[in-house]
Structures are given as C-alpha cells and as structure tokens.
Design a protein around this motif. Sequence first.
Motif, PDB file in Angstrom:
ATOM      1  N   GLN A   4       0.931  -1.180  -0.004  1.00 28.67           N
ATOM      2  CA  GLN A   4       0.130   0.110   0.007  1.00 28.67           C
ATOM      3  C   GLN A   4       0.970   1.293   0.004  1.00 28.67           C
ATOM      4  N   TRP A   5       0.325   2.325  -0.505  1.00 34.50           N
ATOM      5  CA  TRP A   5       0.958   3.702  -0.301  1.00 34.50           C
ATOM      6  C   TRP A   5       0.064   4.432   0.636  1.00 34.50           C
ATOM      7  N   LEU A  21      -5.475   0.510 -11.016  1.00 36.48           N
ATOM      8  CA  LEU A  21      -5.702   1.720 -10.170  1.00 36.48           C
ATOM      9  C   LEU A  21      -5.721   2.780 -10.910  1.00 36.48           C
ATOM     10  N   VAL A  23      -5.195   6.980 -11.068  1.00 34.54           N
ATOM     11  CA  VAL A  23      -4.557   8.036 -10.464  1.00 34.54           C
ATOM     12  C   VAL A  23      -5.028   9.509 -11.197  1.00 34.54           C
ATOM     13  N   TRP A  30      -4.644   2.943  -3.571  1.00 34.02           N
ATOM     14  CA  TRP A  30      -3.412   2.293  -3.910  1.00 34.02           C
ATOM     15  C   TRP A  30      -2.860   1.317  -3.288  1.00 34.02           C
ATOM     16  N   ILE A  80       2.688  -1.523  -8.974  1.00 38.24           N
ATOM     17  CA  ILE A  80       2.221  -0.970  -7.792  1.00 38.24           C
ATOM     18  C   ILE A  80       3.429   0.144  -7.098  1.00 38.24           C
ATOM     19  N   THR A 116       3.048   3.661  -8.860  1.00 37.35           N
ATOM     20  CA  THR A 116       1.888   4.529  -8.530  1.00 37.35           C
ATOM     21  C   THR A 116       2.124   6.104  -8.676  1.00 37.35           C
TER      22      THR A 116
END
Lengths: 341, 341
Positions: free
Chosen positions: A14-15, A52, A54, A106, A318, A321
Amino acid sequence: MTEQTATETATSIQWHLVRRPVGEPTGEDIVRVEAELPPLANGEVRVRNEFLSVDPYMRGRMNDMRSYIPPFVLGEVMTGGAVGTVVASRAEGLSVGDVVVHDLGWRDVSQADAREFRPARVPDGLPSSLALSVLGVTGFTAWIGLKLVAGLREGDVVFVSGAAGAVGSMVGQLARLMGASRVVGSAGTAEKVGLLTERYGFDAGFDYTEGGIARSLRSAAPDGIDVYFDNVGGEHLEAALRSFNDGGRAALCGAISVYNATSDPGVKYLSNVITRGLTLSGFTIVNYWSHLPAFAADMRGWLADGLITWDETVVDGIDATFDAFTGVMNGANIGKMIVRL
Amino acid sequence: MTEQTATETATSIQWHLVRRPVGEPTGEDIVRVEAELPPLANGEVRVRNEFLSVDPYMRGRMNDMRSYIPPFVLGEVMTGGAVGTVVASRAEGLSVGDVVVHDLGWRDVSQADAREFRPARVPDGLPSSLALSVLGVTGFTAWIGLKLVAGLREGDVVFVSGAAGAVGSMVGQLARLMGASRVVGSAGTAEKVGLLTERYGFDAGFDYTEGGIARSLRSAAPDGIDVYFDNVGGEHLEAALRSFNDGGRAALCGAISVYNATSDPGVKYLSNVITRGLTLSGFTIVNYWSHLPAFAADMRGWLADGLITWDETVVDGIDATFDAFTGVMNGANIGKMIVRL
C-alpha cells in the motif's frame, strides 16, 4: 497471487500519505507499506486489484482543507478508484472471480466489507480498466458536466480544456453526440493537439503553451463559445470568460493549473459574468450518483454503436503508482492514466 | 409647464454623453443641451417627467464595451428609467394626465412614439417614483435575483452586499418574505448599517470599511451562507466564496466596486466553486421581462399588507442629475437615488 481461501492471511502492498505536500508532491510525502491482512471476517471479501486510478483531484485531497470529499488521512492509504477480481469471499452476492470496482485506492490487495465493492459490469471483450474510465468516473464526469451542469443544447459551441486527458477526450466526444455544433479543445503538446482533431473528433484544437490562450481560443471559436468544460482553471477560465456568448455556461470540474499553487493569483474578467449573463457552476459527481444508471445506459449504447474512442496511458506495477500520479499532474498522459498491477 | 396641445413645440433640457470617462466620470464627460421638440407626429406623446432614475449600471454604459445593453451613444442623451405625466398625445391609449414609465432618460420632457411608454400603475396614495424603485426595476431586480437566479429556498442564509442601497434593501426584505432563515448585509457607513437591522429587518449587518470583509461576514453568519446577492463584486465576492456552504448560489447583479476601476485585480478563492459545488450566475433583468406580471402581483400584495419599507434619496432639479449619479456611485444614497424635476 492465486485464489485463496478465506481463512488465509495475505500481504497487501500500500501507499500511505505521511506528509501533506506544499506545492508539487514529492516521494517523501508518501511511503510504501506492506500490511498483513487477517483472515476474512464474516461479510468481507478480498480483491486482487488489476488497475488503479490516479487522478488530478487526488492532489486536492492531499491538503488538509474543506472540500466535497474529505482529505486523505495522514498515515493511511491513498484511497481512490480501483478495479480487481474477488479472490476470497465470506459475503453473499460476491463470489470468487467476480470483477468489482471500489474506492480503496493505492494497494495491490483490498479487503473490506462487501458493501465497499460493486460489480464492474464492463461489456464482454473490453478491458476491466474501462470501469475506471469510459464507464466509470471519467465518463460519468463528462456526461454530468455537459448534460446536467452546463445544460448542453443542440447547436452549442463547446470548449474543453485539458482536452486530451481522460475527462477532456470524453467531453469532446459526448458534446458532439449530444448535439454541439462545434467542439474545440486545448492541450499541452502538439502531439495531443493532433489527437483532438484526428482521433477524438474535435473541430479544432490548440496548444496552450504556444501564444496566448485567449487569442488561440478566439481563432478556434471565432463566433464565441456557449459552453466551457473546465479542467484547468486559471488562464483558461479567463480566456473562456472573454469568449463566452451571452448566456454562456461553464461547468467547472477541475483546476489542475492551480492544484500545486501555493498562492491564488485570482481570476480576471469575472465582470463578464454579469454583462453577458453567464453561469459558472462547480460540480463533483458525489452529488449526482442517482444519475449513474442513466449515464451507464447512454454510454453502453454509444460503446455498442462504436461511437466512443478512448486511450489509456498505462504504467506497470504498484511501485510506479506515485510516478503515474505526478505524471498525470504534469500532463504525461493521453487519455486515462492507469496503473496496471 | 402646463398642458400642451399637440401642435405646439416645446423645449427639452437634456444631458448628453460627449466623452467616455476613464475611471471616475467628471462633469466634462457630459453636457447640458436645450433641444427644441417639434409638434407631435401621429402616434407620439409628450411626457413631462417627474422623476429620473440614476443607477450604478449606467457607469458601465458610459464605456464602449459589449454588454447586455448597448453603450450610451456619444453625443446623445443618457438614457434610463423615468416616470412622468402625459402632457400632449396624438396616440390612442395614452391620454393627457396618464402617468407613464419609460427609458428615455436624463431630460425633463420626453417625446416619442407611444410604444416607448407604459402605464406606471402605482397604487393610489403612493408616489409615482415607486414605479422606478419598489415597483420598478429595483424591486424586480431583487425579486428575480433571489427567486429565479439564486433559487432561494426556505431556511437559506442570505448575504447581500450594498444592502442599504435601492436594490440591497429590497433584497433583504424579499429574502425574509421568501423564507430565508437569516439575512445579513454590508454597507459603507455606520448609519447605513444601523438601518439594516433597525429599518429593513436584517438579522445582522457590518460596515465593510471597518476591518476585513471576510472576517466580518464570518461573524455575521457564523454557520456560513447559502445565497449571496452581489451588488459590489471584488473583495465582497471573495468573502462570500469563503463563507459559502456546499451548494451555495450567488446572483451576481452588480460590481459597483470595480465600475470605475481601470484594471482588473482578479477574484481569488474561485477554486471553492468546485470544492463546494457553488453556482455563480450573472443576470440582468432584460432576459426576464416575461416574469414582470408575477413580480408585480407579489409586490403589490406585499405593499398592500404593509410589509415593504423603502427609502429614497431625492435630489432636486435636472441640473443636479450628474451629481446624483456620482453620488450613487459613491454611496451617498440611502435607498433609491431619485432626481425630482
């Protein structure tokens, strides 16, 4: 990751937002976290994300300010649109293999109550990423802005800024399908300007980095504009205010030009709002969810008839991202910027 | 002047625009002319004016710029609202003694085709000047702005700038009659601020020359505002943008603060239009004439019920017209500024 049983734990990359950026975000504002996911609780599902989203609006959520959606929470994940496949389920109605959309953001694996997920419903033969773009928030934003906010009427001249972006390229096409007589757009490179007329059906486009925007807009729409779909703000909005015909309507959707600004230069030519009887309406889709079925019906019809062209700028992994996010802020994308996991 | 026969000539004292002002208008921009009026042609009437209207919007018409109404013509009379009595007629439907309203402006005697004049229809016992104010353009502007442009809803908190002026004092009272839960206003002197709460029924008022407007507005409307009726523009509009609740609506009617400005400083905080889902609508009554009967019915009812308070600042004599005009630009008026002939 292979199909899992609900009793297994899993790891989610995860971010997290750890610092609120001032000006342009940097890699020190976010941190990569490997979180251990517990076995599923009753009613939960686990989803392996495939794509995902953005988006420029995420920059606003990095600030601690009042807005239509709350700011990101420090120390927690950067949330946002994502699409993936259910890999484990302890919920009725969602089964392993279902493709779902959600807003958990994210991370490569999302686990939550099943009510956080909704079926993606992308027509056969099309990529599931379309649930984030044409059939998702991007298309919905374009549709609402033109139809419900700006009240597009047959014969209107429409101007859209950031026209080669995900929302902008949809706005141009939908404006035409809704009866606009002329559609013009701005973009930030010669390549993108070329796409406007050659690929997205615009009547004219201009490069906003070349010469004054107001002058370029007057050339592209010599008889003035009736509708302005604003993704950019600032000098673009000023140019629109100067080109509006009486009774013109602006749907203000984004202001990417000032998202990273640390001061507000102000917008000139607002007196034209009075003298020309203009309406400027800010909007966000959160107030329009009840219209989602009507939008989806329109868009599925146009897609089935082959009337919609879309592009994606895909970044892989990932770990990419954040770079994808800064890229979309700086116009590195054509069409929707997507992270593929 | 006594009643005249249609075959007589007459003299009309008029004010002509001879130079377009830069910044604040001066006495050299206009000139007093004595014009000889010929005998009436068939279909014409001659009207002895009793009251002339001087209004801030006239400053905009002195410029040679595109607007909802064309600029004044150099070398011709300053047109605008007036009310008077027919003193000679060669037209069916208008007789000597009828009180009429028209837009032929700054002159003591108006002579034109009968279609330029309409019956004033001021209720018995009230001065004919009300055809220029409460029952005329002033009241109509307030009514349209609140009802049709801002879409005032029961329970809204309403802010109006220039609240002791002709339009502003009507806006405050009509907002209350239309169901606003709280009405606040700004004015430019302590005396005017006192009138807001003591005479016009505002819940709170503040002096915009004392301290910051944004801070004063937050004190006057601590729970934010839903509707802003803008007569002033500039810093007032910025303060409203900062105080708006989600879904707020601004009816932009005037921008007296910048009418004499020779540069445009820009309006800050426009990004709130997006984040709070605001709508800013400029309007002028020229697009709403079809609603005049509905307005007149409402206003006659409120007047008959004793629910409307109005003030006039009266200046005497055709020669004082220009001073009255500069006075209204500088806030010398309480309520409607009127020239009595």
